[in-house]
Design a protein around this motif. Structure first.
Motif, PDB file in Angstrom:
ATOM      1  N   VAL A 127      11.911 -13.148   1.761  1.00 27.21           N
ATOM      2  CA  VAL A 127      11.449 -12.224   0.720  1.00 27.21           C
ATOM      3  C   VAL A 127      11.430 -10.792   1.228  1.00 27.21           C
ATOM      4  CG1 VAL A 127      10.017 -13.934  -0.467  1.00 27.21           C
ATOM      5  CG2 VAL A 127       9.002 -12.556   1.327  1.00 27.21           C
ATOM      6  N   ARG A 128      11.675  -9.872   0.302  1.00 25.37           N
ATOM      7  CA  ARG A 128      11.471  -8.448   0.576  1.00 25.37           C
ATOM      8  C   ARG A 128      10.140  -8.077  -0.068  1.00 25.37           C
ATOM      9  NH1 ARG A 128      15.434  -5.824  -2.389  1.00 25.37           N
ATOM     10  NH2 ARG A 128      16.995  -6.159  -0.805  1.00 25.37           N
ATOM     11  N   ALA A 129       9.237  -7.474   0.707  1.00 20.61           N
ATOM     12  CA  ALA A 129       7.900  -7.179   0.193  1.00 20.61           C
ATOM     13  C   ALA A 129       7.408  -5.834   0.709  1.00 20.61           C
ATOM     14  CB  ALA A 129       6.923  -8.285   0.607  1.00 20.61           C
ATOM     15  N   LEU A 130       6.398  -5.328   0.041  1.00 22.18           N
ATOM     16  CA  LEU A 130       5.772  -4.062   0.424  1.00 22.18           C
ATOM     17  C   LEU A 130       4.445  -4.363   1.102  1.00 22.18           C
ATOM     18  CD1 LEU A 130       6.056  -0.903  -0.091  1.00 22.18           C
ATOM     19  CD2 LEU A 130       4.499  -1.275  -1.998  1.00 22.18           C
ATOM     20  N   VAL A 131       4.174  -3.682   2.219  1.00 29.26           N
ATOM     21  CA  VAL A 131       2.892  -3.874   2.901  1.00 29.26           C
ATOM     22  C   VAL A 131       1.821  -3.070   2.165  1.00 29.26           C
ATOM     23  CG1 VAL A 131       1.607  -3.593   5.062  1.00 29.26           C
ATOM     24  CG2 VAL A 131       4.038  -4.181   5.142  1.00 29.26           C
ATOM     25  N   LEU A 132       0.807  -3.767   1.662  1.00 28.83           N
ATOM     26  CA  LEU A 132      -0.305  -3.097   0.973  1.00 28.83           C
ATOM     27  C   LEU A 132      -1.341  -2.618   1.979  1.00 28.83           C
ATOM     28  CD1 LEU A 132      -0.890  -5.513  -2.042  1.00 28.83           C
ATOM     29  CD2 LEU A 132       0.296  -3.322  -2.049  1.00 28.83           C
ATOM     30  N   SER A 133      -1.724  -3.514   2.890  1.00 25.38           N
ATOM     31  CA  SER A 133      -2.780  -3.178   3.856  1.00 25.38           C
ATOM     32  C   SER A 133      -2.834  -4.255   4.924  1.00 25.38           C
ATOM     33  CB  SER A 133      -4.145  -3.102   3.152  1.00 25.38           C
ATOM     34  OG  SER A 133      -4.486  -4.377   2.635  1.00 25.38           O
ATOM     35  N   LEU A 134      -3.571  -3.939   5.982  1.00 24.74           N
ATOM     36  CA  LEU A 134      -3.872  -4.969   6.978  1.00 24.74           C
ATOM     37  C   LEU A 134      -5.086  -5.702   6.455  1.00 24.74           C
ATOM     38  CD1 LEU A 134      -3.615  -6.364   9.697  1.00 24.74           C
ATOM     39  CD2 LEU A 134      -4.884  -4.518  10.727  1.00 24.74           C
ATOM     40  N   GLY A 135      -4.907  -6.965   6.080  1.00 24.98           N
ATOM     41  CA  GLY A 135      -6.013  -7.721   5.495  1.00 24.98           C
ATOM     42  C   GLY A 135      -6.893  -8.341   6.555  1.00 24.98           C
ATOM     43  N   ASP A 136      -7.636  -9.334   6.157  1.00 24.61           N
ATOM     44  CA  ASP A 136      -8.505 -10.013   7.114  1.00 24.61           C
ATOM     45  C   ASP A 136      -7.696 -11.048   7.889  1.00 24.61           C
ATOM     46  OD1 ASP A 136      -8.119 -11.008   4.685  1.00 24.61           O
ATOM     47  OD2 ASP A 136     -10.118 -11.785   4.353  1.00 24.61           O
ATOM     48  N   ALA A 137      -8.291 -11.591   8.916  1.00 25.49           N
ATOM     49  CA  ALA A 137      -7.667 -12.631   9.757  1.00 25.49           C
ATOM     50  C   ALA A 137      -6.308 -12.184  10.296  1.00 25.49           C
ATOM     51  CB  ALA A 137      -7.527 -13.937   8.984  1.00 25.49           C
TER      52      ALA A 137
END
Length: 200
Positions: free
Chosen positions: A139-149
């Motif tokens: 998949v090609r995706a956009l990084v929204l944020s560094l989440g948990d874990a």
């Protein structure tokens, strides 16, 4: 006898990982102090190293640095476009291993999560994760944020984002025929996917 000022390379740390308390450590390169709890965190991925001050230094605290890899692999950051391989799909989200950030390949393991609300921009409540992605899909995706874990939150909610390559049950690379369907060229079988717009 020369004092060994630098400790050997420590363990690998990732952004947001706790390195120690500011009362005991000074934040050097690749580290920062959070003022609300006086804790030192890593700001990049690399190896934790401690540098001890000379014996006559007024500040006895060692400096903690996070030294990045010599061969700098790419690191996902908010707003970057990544290529990832789906590893697991549940009713609420898909997990994926990030392989490339933009045109650069990563040299270590980064995990991404595509949550149900981040699959597409419309009819979010109707998203079926199992008909959007399957394990093994690229998949090609956009990084929204560094989440948990330590997993990055990813989004495929734009036309040009989504599945770019998928293998059919017959083992062939499927061909996208619409934004929601891909077809096996061997069997003609059609499978549901959240397809990335071609030519984007």
């Amino acid at each position: 006898m020369k004092v060994n000022e630098e400790e050997t390379r420590g363990e690998l740390v990732t952004p947001g990982e706790v390195l120690g308390k500011a009362a005991e450590l000074k934040a050097g390169k690749g580290a920062y102090v959070s003022p609300h709890n006086n804790t030192v965190y890593a700001s990049l991925t690399g190896f934790r190293t401690l540098t001890y001050p000379p014996p006559d230094s007024p500040d006895p605290r060692p400096t903690v640095d996070v030294i990045g890899h010599k061969a700098h692999g790419a690191v996902p950051e908010s707003g970057a476009t990544v290529i990832a391989r789906v590893t697991k799909v549940t009713a609420r989200m898909a997990s994926a291993d990030i392989m490339c950030v933009g045109p650069k390949s990563v040299r270590e393991k980064f995990t991404g999560i595509i949550r149900q609300q981040d699959v597409r921009a419309t009819e979010i409540d109707k998203v079926d994760m199992h008909s959007s992605f399957r394990p093994g899909d690229i998949v090609r995706a956009l990084v929204l944020s560094l989440g948990d874990a330590r997993a990055y939150h990813l989004s495929t909610a734009k036309n040009e984002l989504g599945v770019v390559s998928a293998e059919s049950a017959a083992g062939a690379t499927m061909v996208p025929i619409s934004w929601t369907e891909m077809q096996c060229p061997l069997t003609g079988q059609i499978e549901q996917r959240k397809v990335a717009k071609i030519g984007a």
